[in-house]
Scaffold this active site. Structure first.
Site, PDB file in Angstrom:
ATOM      1  N   GLU A 119     -10.745  -2.898   1.857  1.00  0.00           N
ATOM      2  CA  GLU A 119     -10.506  -3.058   0.419  1.00  0.00           C
ATOM      3  C   GLU A 119     -10.147  -4.496   0.071  1.00  0.00           C
ATOM      4  OE1 GLU A 119      -7.581  -0.156  -0.651  1.00  0.00           O
ATOM      5  OE2 GLU A 119      -9.038   1.485  -0.649  1.00  0.00           O
ATOM      6  N   GLU A 148      -5.716   3.821   7.972  1.00  0.00           N
ATOM      7  CA  GLU A 148      -5.230   3.296   6.690  1.00  0.00           C
ATOM      8  C   GLU A 148      -5.196   1.774   6.718  1.00  0.00           C
ATOM      9  OE1 GLU A 148      -4.731   3.421   2.991  1.00  0.00           O
ATOM     10  OE2 GLU A 148      -4.547   5.387   3.929  1.00  0.00           O
ATOM     11  N   GLU A 189       0.817  -1.213   0.000  1.00  0.00           N
ATOM     12  CA  GLU A 189       0.000   0.000   0.000  1.00  0.00           C
ATOM     13  C   GLU A 189       0.848   1.260   0.000  1.00  0.00           C
ATOM     14  OE1 GLU A 189      -3.339   0.370  -0.261  1.00  0.00           O
ATOM     15  OE2 GLU A 189      -3.352  -1.789  -0.590  1.00  0.00           O
TER      16      GLU A 189
END
Length: 125
Positions: free
Chosen positions: A78, A71, A30
């Site tokens: 996700e 995050e 990420e």
């Protein structure tokens, strides 16, 4: 078949290993997490310099950790949505957008806290 879970120190050890595994995966996969981690690392010494009390230091550092936490949660959402399927789904898109909004709000919290501490320190000077 009965599965027994680890307890005590063994449980703590395994939980810690899984947490580090997750952090490493987030850092590797990420870009947003990497950027935020580096910014947090750069701001950490600034927080120690800027804070005039333990409370201010706690707020400054906690706000940085909040962004990283959001995050990680966004990345987890996700991953689950992507695992569920690749076809378009309104709810899947909504879940991803909401996770992104949570990260945005955590960044706003950083701005408010850091701005407030800077303002307090300027007034006190």
């Amino acid at each position: 078949m009965i599965v027994t879970k680890a307890t005590g120190l063994a449980r703590f050890y395994h939980a810690t290993r899984y947490s580090w595994k997750g952090l490493k995966a987030a850092y590797r996969s990420e870009p947003a997490f990497r950027y935020e981690a580096w910014v947090a690392l750069a701001l950490l010494p600034v927080a120690f310099w800027l804070a005039e009390s333990g409370l201010q230091l706690g707020l400054l550092v906690s706000s940085l950790l909040l962004v990283l936490t959001m995050e990680l949660i966004n990345t987890a959402v996700e991953a689950v949505v992507d695992r569920a399927g690749t076809e378009f789904n309104t709810l899947a898109g909504l879940a991803k957008d909401l996770g992104s909004a949570a990260v945005l709000f955590s960044l706003l919290i950083v701005a408010v806290i850091w701005g407030g501490v800077i303002f307090d320190n300027l007034i006190a000077a």
